[in-house]
Write a protein that holds these residues in place. Structure first.
Motif, PDB file in Angstrom:
ATOM      1  N   PHE A  35       8.568  14.681   2.216  1.00  0.00           N
ATOM      2  CA  PHE A  35       8.262  15.410   1.689  1.00  0.00           C
ATOM      3  C   PHE A  35       7.664  16.338   2.724  1.00  0.00           C
ATOM      4  O   PHE A  35       6.284  17.472   2.675  1.00  0.00           O
ATOM      5  CB  PHE A  35       7.509  15.916   0.279  1.00  0.00           C
ATOM      6  CG  PHE A  35       8.119  14.904  -0.665  1.00  0.00           C
ATOM      7  CD1 PHE A  35       9.144  15.865  -1.661  1.00  0.00           C
ATOM      8  CD2 PHE A  35       8.416  13.630  -0.552  1.00  0.00           C
ATOM      9  CE1 PHE A  35       9.583  14.548  -2.909  1.00  0.00           C
ATOM     10  CE2 PHE A  35       9.105  12.557  -1.777  1.00  0.00           C
ATOM     11  CZ  PHE A  35       9.515  13.011  -2.918  1.00  0.00           C
ATOM     12  N   PRO A  36       8.364  17.568   3.814  1.00  0.00           N
ATOM     13  CA  PRO A  36       7.503  18.328   4.790  1.00  0.00           C
ATOM     14  C   PRO A  36       6.133  19.583   4.426  1.00  0.00           C
ATOM     15  O   PRO A  36       6.037  20.038   4.918  1.00  0.00           O
ATOM     16  CB  PRO A  36       8.777  18.909   5.880  1.00  0.00           C
ATOM     17  CG  PRO A  36       9.790  18.471   5.155  1.00  0.00           C
ATOM     18  CD  PRO A  36       9.734  17.000   3.692  1.00  0.00           C
ATOM     19  N   SER A  37       7.236  20.036   2.859  1.00  0.00           N
ATOM     20  CA  SER A  37       5.903  21.339   3.034  1.00  0.00           C
ATOM     21  C   SER A  37       5.534  21.101   1.838  1.00  0.00           C
ATOM     22  O   SER A  37       4.718  21.948   1.510  1.00  0.00           O
ATOM     23  CB  SER A  37       7.536  21.912   1.519  1.00  0.00           C
ATOM     24  OG  SER A  37       7.859  21.955   0.769  1.00  0.00           O
ATOM     25  N   SER A  38       4.942  20.188   2.314  1.00  0.00           N
ATOM     26  CA  SER A  38       3.850  19.349   0.518  1.00  0.00           C
ATOM     27  C   SER A  38       2.917  18.657   1.869  1.00  0.00           C
ATOM     28  O   SER A  38       2.650  17.521   1.876  1.00  0.00           O
ATOM     29  CB  SER A  38       4.570  18.491  -0.133  1.00  0.00           C
ATOM     30  OG  SER A  38       3.039  17.960  -1.097  1.00  0.00           O
ATOM     31  N   ARG A  39       1.725  19.393   1.302  1.00  0.00           N
ATOM     32  CA  ARG A  39       0.322  18.583   2.456  1.00  0.00           C
ATOM     33  C   ARG A  39      -0.259  17.874   1.359  1.00  0.00           C
ATOM     34  O   ARG A  39      -1.003  16.508   1.911  1.00  0.00           O
ATOM     35  CB  ARG A  39      -0.781  19.879   2.323  1.00  0.00           C
ATOM     36  CG  ARG A  39      -0.512  21.451   2.609  1.00  0.00           C
ATOM     37  CD  ARG A  39      -1.628  22.132   2.728  1.00  0.00           C
ATOM     38  NE  ARG A  39      -0.730  23.441   3.744  1.00  0.00           N
ATOM     39  CZ  ARG A  39      -2.260  24.500   4.258  1.00  0.00           C
ATOM     40  NH1 ARG A  39      -3.304  24.434   3.358  1.00  0.00           N
ATOM     41  NH2 ARG A  39      -1.644  25.384   4.912  1.00  0.00           N
ATOM     42  N   LEU A  40       0.499  17.077   0.178  1.00  0.00           N
ATOM     43  CA  LEU A  40      -0.456  16.501  -0.302  1.00  0.00           C
ATOM     44  C   LEU A  40       0.160  15.220  -0.142  1.00  0.00           C
ATOM     45  O   LEU A  40       0.042  13.970   0.526  1.00  0.00           O
ATOM     46  CB  LEU A  40      -0.133  16.845  -2.439  1.00  0.00           C
ATOM     47  CG  LEU A  40      -0.576  15.463  -3.158  1.00  0.00           C
ATOM     48  CD1 LEU A  40      -1.973  15.050  -2.695  1.00  0.00           C
ATOM     49  CD2 LEU A  40      -0.466  16.334  -4.403  1.00  0.00           C
ATOM     50  N   ALA A  41       1.589  14.832   0.326  1.00  0.00           N
ATOM     51  CA  ALA A  41       2.141  14.236   0.641  1.00  0.00           C
ATOM     52  C   ALA A  41       1.957  13.331   1.781  1.00  0.00           C
ATOM     53  O   ALA A  41       1.820  12.411   2.321  1.00  0.00           O
ATOM     54  CB  ALA A  41       4.090  14.296   0.752  1.00  0.00           C
ATOM     55  N   THR A  47       1.128  -0.610  -0.200  1.00  0.00           N
ATOM     56  CA  THR A  47      -0.305   0.053   0.255  1.00  0.00           C
ATOM     57  C   THR A  47       0.613   1.170   0.140  1.00  0.00           C
ATOM     58  O   THR A  47       0.480   2.472  -0.527  1.00  0.00           O
ATOM     59  CB  THR A  47      -1.123  -0.153   1.719  1.00  0.00           C
ATOM     60  OG1 THR A  47      -1.854  -1.247   1.742  1.00  0.00           O
ATOM     61  CG2 THR A  47      -1.785   1.238   1.940  1.00  0.00           C
ATOM     62  N   GLU A  48       1.546   1.133   1.347  1.00  0.00           N
ATOM     63  CA  GLU A  48       2.826   2.669   0.631  1.00  0.00           C
ATOM     64  C   GLU A  48       4.059   2.766  -0.332  1.00  0.00           C
ATOM     65  O   GLU A  48       3.692   3.579  -1.100  1.00  0.00           O
ATOM     66  CB  GLU A  48       3.918   2.661   2.445  1.00  0.00           C
ATOM     67  CG  GLU A  48       4.449   3.043   2.410  1.00  0.00           C
ATOM     68  CD  GLU A  48       4.718   3.973   3.652  1.00  0.00           C
ATOM     69  OE1 GLU A  48       3.685   3.140   4.606  1.00  0.00           O
ATOM     70  OE2 GLU A  48       5.261   4.657   4.329  1.00  0.00           O
ATOM     71  N   LYS A  49       3.882   1.473  -1.054  1.00  0.00           N
ATOM     72  CA  LYS A  49       4.768   1.423  -2.253  1.00  0.00           C
ATOM     73  C   LYS A  49       3.720   2.095  -3.490  1.00  0.00           C
ATOM     74  O   LYS A  49       4.360   3.468  -3.952  1.00  0.00           O
ATOM     75  CB  LYS A  49       5.201  -0.294  -2.922  1.00  0.00           C
ATOM     76  CG  LYS A  49       6.208  -0.340  -2.274  1.00  0.00           C
ATOM     77  CD  LYS A  49       7.492  -1.716  -2.686  1.00  0.00           C
ATOM     78  CE  LYS A  49       7.983  -1.743  -1.785  1.00  0.00           C
ATOM     79  NZ  LYS A  49       8.706  -3.275  -2.360  1.00  0.00           N
ATOM     80  N   PHE A  97      10.993   5.231   6.161  1.00  0.00           N
ATOM     81  CA  PHE A  97      10.901   6.567   5.794  1.00  0.00           C
ATOM     82  C   PHE A  97       9.605   6.828   5.328  1.00  0.00           C
ATOM     83  O   PHE A  97       8.719   6.916   4.857  1.00  0.00           O
ATOM     84  CB  PHE A  97      11.985   7.231   4.905  1.00  0.00           C
ATOM     85  CG  PHE A  97      13.226   6.355   5.433  1.00  0.00           C
ATOM     86  CD1 PHE A  97      13.995   7.985   5.937  1.00  0.00           C
ATOM     87  CD2 PHE A  97      13.680   4.983   5.156  1.00  0.00           C
ATOM     88  CE1 PHE A  97      15.842   7.972   5.817  1.00  0.00           C
ATOM     89  CE2 PHE A  97      15.180   4.932   5.366  1.00  0.00           C
ATOM     90  CZ  PHE A  97      15.693   6.095   5.289  1.00  0.00           C
ATOM     91  N   SER A  98       8.647   8.506   6.265  1.00  0.00           N
ATOM     92  CA  SER A  98       7.606   8.285   6.095  1.00  0.00           C
ATOM     93  C   SER A  98       7.648   9.003   4.906  1.00  0.00           C
ATOM     94  O   SER A  98       8.158  10.113   4.629  1.00  0.00           O
ATOM     95  CB  SER A  98       6.681   8.958   6.892  1.00  0.00           C
ATOM     96  OG  SER A  98       5.669   9.869   6.204  1.00  0.00           O
ATOM     97  N   LEU A  99       6.738   9.389   3.691  1.00  0.00           N
ATOM     98  CA  LEU A  99       6.685  10.180   2.516  1.00  0.00           C
ATOM     99  C   LEU A  99       6.589  11.271   3.357  1.00  0.00           C
ATOM    100  O   LEU A  99       7.047  12.714   2.596  1.00  0.00           O
ATOM    101  CB  LEU A  99       4.622   9.796   2.103  1.00  0.00           C
ATOM    102  CG  LEU A  99       5.231   9.865   0.344  1.00  0.00           C
ATOM    103  CD1 LEU A  99       6.074   9.718  -0.468  1.00  0.00           C
ATOM    104  CD2 LEU A  99       3.419   9.986  -0.481  1.00  0.00           C
ATOM    105  N   VAL A 134      -1.541  11.885   1.180  1.00  0.00           N
ATOM    106  CA  VAL A 134      -1.403  11.290   1.062  1.00  0.00           C
ATOM    107  C   VAL A 134      -0.173   9.648   2.384  1.00  0.00           C
ATOM    108  O   VAL A 134      -1.179   8.442   2.386  1.00  0.00           O
ATOM    109  CB  VAL A 134      -0.315  10.888   0.034  1.00  0.00           C
ATOM    110  CG1 VAL A 134      -0.484   9.315  -1.100  1.00  0.00           C
ATOM    111  CG2 VAL A 134      -1.395  11.427  -1.690  1.00  0.00           C
ATOM    112  N   SER A 135       0.280  10.142   2.569  1.00  0.00           N
ATOM    113  CA  SER A 135       1.290   9.419   3.445  1.00  0.00           C
ATOM    114  C   SER A 135       0.119   8.869   5.317  1.00  0.00           C
ATOM    115  O   SER A 135       0.224   7.569   5.284  1.00  0.00           O
ATOM    116  CB  SER A 135       2.098   9.981   4.216  1.00  0.00           C
ATOM    117  OG  SER A 135       2.751   9.190   4.714  1.00  0.00           O
ATOM    118  N   GLY A 136      -1.059   9.503   5.550  1.00  0.00           N
ATOM    119  CA  GLY A 136      -1.161   9.682   6.564  1.00  0.00           C
ATOM    120  C   GLY A 136      -0.536   9.069   8.093  1.00  0.00           C
ATOM    121  O   GLY A 136      -1.513   9.277   8.809  1.00  0.00           O
ATOM    122  N   THR A 137       0.548   9.380   7.575  1.00  0.00           N
ATOM    123  CA  THR A 137       1.538   9.270   8.824  1.00  0.00           C
ATOM    124  C   THR A 137       1.164   9.784  10.426  1.00  0.00           C
ATOM    125  O   THR A 137       1.281   9.447  11.773  1.00  0.00           O
ATOM    126  CB  THR A 137       3.052   8.889   8.661  1.00  0.00           C
ATOM    127  OG1 THR A 137       3.799   7.706   7.310  1.00  0.00           O
ATOM    128  CG2 THR A 137       3.924   8.578   9.710  1.00  0.00           C
TER     129      THR A 137
END
Length: 515
Positions: A229-235, A4-6, A223-225, A238-241
């Protein structure tokens, strides 16, 4: 990383590539780093940097990083990577590790705070991730002097001996010829020892606490997505971490509130103070808080964070080391027989192993030492952050860079270890090398200011458990599997653990003392 994470990574890479990232591209075009001599690194893709090489290569991260370093400049001591937006430098040699953790230790003595870590620190900072400063120094002193001192570790001898007795009893109860899930048994042992020493014998929500702690380990693993990409709200979406981290943080702290209330009720009901030998680690922290006089007040949030860090560091690492030790012994019958001969010759038919018996077991200690060399359970140690641009191994490491030390690669470096891939405890027989942080070719617990303070605690549990399993039982692989065919596949979390549980068939040689 699961399937799922891939998929999430791939999806997010595609979307991120379509976003207006001009600012990020300009940052990446620094070329010579403003005149600095940066460590060498492999080629990078726009936006994702080296993620395609590190995360999607089919190997675990510590192995991939070791391979990338070997391919550069005949084994570069430092490897420069960019993982999404995060600049990373990896030390892959003992000399580079010495500069980071000794020569320039103060400059690398803080931890980077990813979005996931930041969520976990919102109500209080524990020893593991507190920034280098007054609070961290205070917590370090409390941990070394009060929580994990040799005297404190000895005070929990009864707990360890009782829980190891339960482990041996559970193994002995298996039907003759029945394979035992050694991984599961060891994990239960270490978790029970940790709960009893940290929280106490009668914590009413023990199972919930263990489940929440296991979830915390999963969240902090890898490594959480969103962290890359800490500046990306999209990342982050999607990650949900971060969402998982917030929910887990609330659950953990709610459970620790319950544990703290239990302790306060018990302390209030007692007619006298809790005797020192009866204190669990929460008792110690509450006593220190009550005594006061600290430079930084010990809030309940800090106490909870310390409890979380102690349990996370004291359970996963010891359990996985013991699993690897039993795996290597099963794969190397000569070594297992030699360790058993030492034990049975020393104990001379005693009905049980006690901690008094451990001092003379030299070869058993070498087995654990060699296990930690081949399988350092935190292979990249915990990350550090460069607080001031400095030179390491002739290269410039810019301020703000996340720095990893590849202890796994260093502990297998053929420049320091003959037959580096072979499990051979005898290599330490006439060697002065130890894990106390001064021999940088052997750093399973790290070194410097941020070195793990729990070595004595870990060794006490591991030595008693391993000696008891070897003393009371002979062990065989089920189904006639040849030792050389034993599955040794790894799985990456906060620590390196076995990908698949270890099953072995026990044969009772020294019956356990009856109740």
């Amino acid at each position: 990383m699961d399937a799922t994470e891939k998929v999430a990574y791939g999806f997010c890479f595609l979307l991120l590539a379509l976003l207006p990232l001009i600012k990020l591209f300009k940052t990446r075009r620094g070329g010579n780093g403003g005149g600095m001599r940066l460590p060498p690194g492999p080629w990078r893709l726009p936006v994702v940097g080296n993620l395609h090489q590190v995360m999607m290569g089919g190997q675990l991260v510590h192995r991939t990083m070791a391979d990338l370093a070997r391919r550069l400049d005949d084994g570069a001591p430092l490897l420069s990577l960019r993982l999404g937006e995060v600049p990373v430098v990896v030390a892959s040699s003992a000399a580079a590790a010495r500069e980071i953790m000794s020569k320039h230790d103060a400059k690398f003595a803080t931890r980077p705070w990813s979005p996931t870590v930041r969520v976990q620190m919102v109500d209080g900072e524990g020893l593991g991730f507190a920034p280098y400063g007054a609070l961290w120094r205070q917590l370090r002193k409390i941990t070394v002097v009060e929580l994990l001192s040799a005297r404190r570790v000895r005070s929990f001898r009864r707990v360890r001996e009782e829980e190891v007795g339960r482990l041996v009893g559970a193994v002995a109860a298996a039907q003759p010829g029945e394979a035992v899930n050694v991984s599961e048994r060891i994990a239960v042992l270490i978790a029970d020892v940790a709960v009893r020493t940290i929280i106490g014998d009668r914590f009413e929500r023990r199972e919930e606490f263990l489940e929440a702690a296991a979830e915390w380990v999963k969240i902090m693993s890898g490594f959480s997505l969103g962290d890359l990409f800490p500046s990306s709200r999209l990342a982050s979406f999607v990650s949900g971490t971060v969402r998982r981290a917030k929910a887990n943080h609330r659950k953990n702290f709610e459970l620790m509130d319950c544990a703290l209330r239990q302790h306060e009720v018990r302390r209030t009901a007692a007619t006298t103070g809790v005797a020192d030998e009866e204190e669990d680690l929460i008792d110690v922290l509450l006593r220190i808080q009550k005594e006061g006089g600290l430079e930084v007040p010990l809030t309940m949030g800090i106490i909870k964070a310390v409890i979380r860090d102690l349990f996370g560091a004291g359970s996963e690492t010891s359990a996985n080391t013991l699993q690897w030790a039993m795996s290597e012994l099963a794969r190397n019958p000569r070594v297992m027989t030699k360790a058993q001969d030492e034990l049975r010759g020393s104990l001379r038919g005693k009905r049980t192993v006690t901690e008094d018996d451990l001092a003379g077991l030299k070869y058993l200690k070498l087995v654990i030492k060699e296990t930690l060399r081949l399988h350092p359970v935190v292979p990249l140690l915990l990350p550090r952050e460069c607080q001031e641009t400095c030179k390491v191994a002739g290269y410039d490491v810019p301020k703000g860079t996340t720095v990893l030390v590849n202890a796994w690669a260093i502990c297998r470096d053929p420049r320091h270890w003959e037959d580096a891939e072979t499990f051979e405890p005898e290599r330490f027989e006439d060697s002065s090398i130890d894990s106390k942080g001064t021999d940088f070719e052997y750093i399973p617990f790290g070194a410097g200011r941020r070195m793990c303070p729990g070595m004595a605690f870990a060794h006490a549990s591991m030595e008693l458990a391993l000696s008891s399993l070897l003393y009371h039982f002979d062990w065989e692989l089920p189904g006639g599997i040849p030792p050389t065919n034993l599955d040794m596949a790894e799985e990456m979390g906060v620590t390196i653990r076995r990908k698949n549980d270890l099953y072995l068939t026990p044969i009772v040689r020294v019956p356990l003392q009856s109740a």
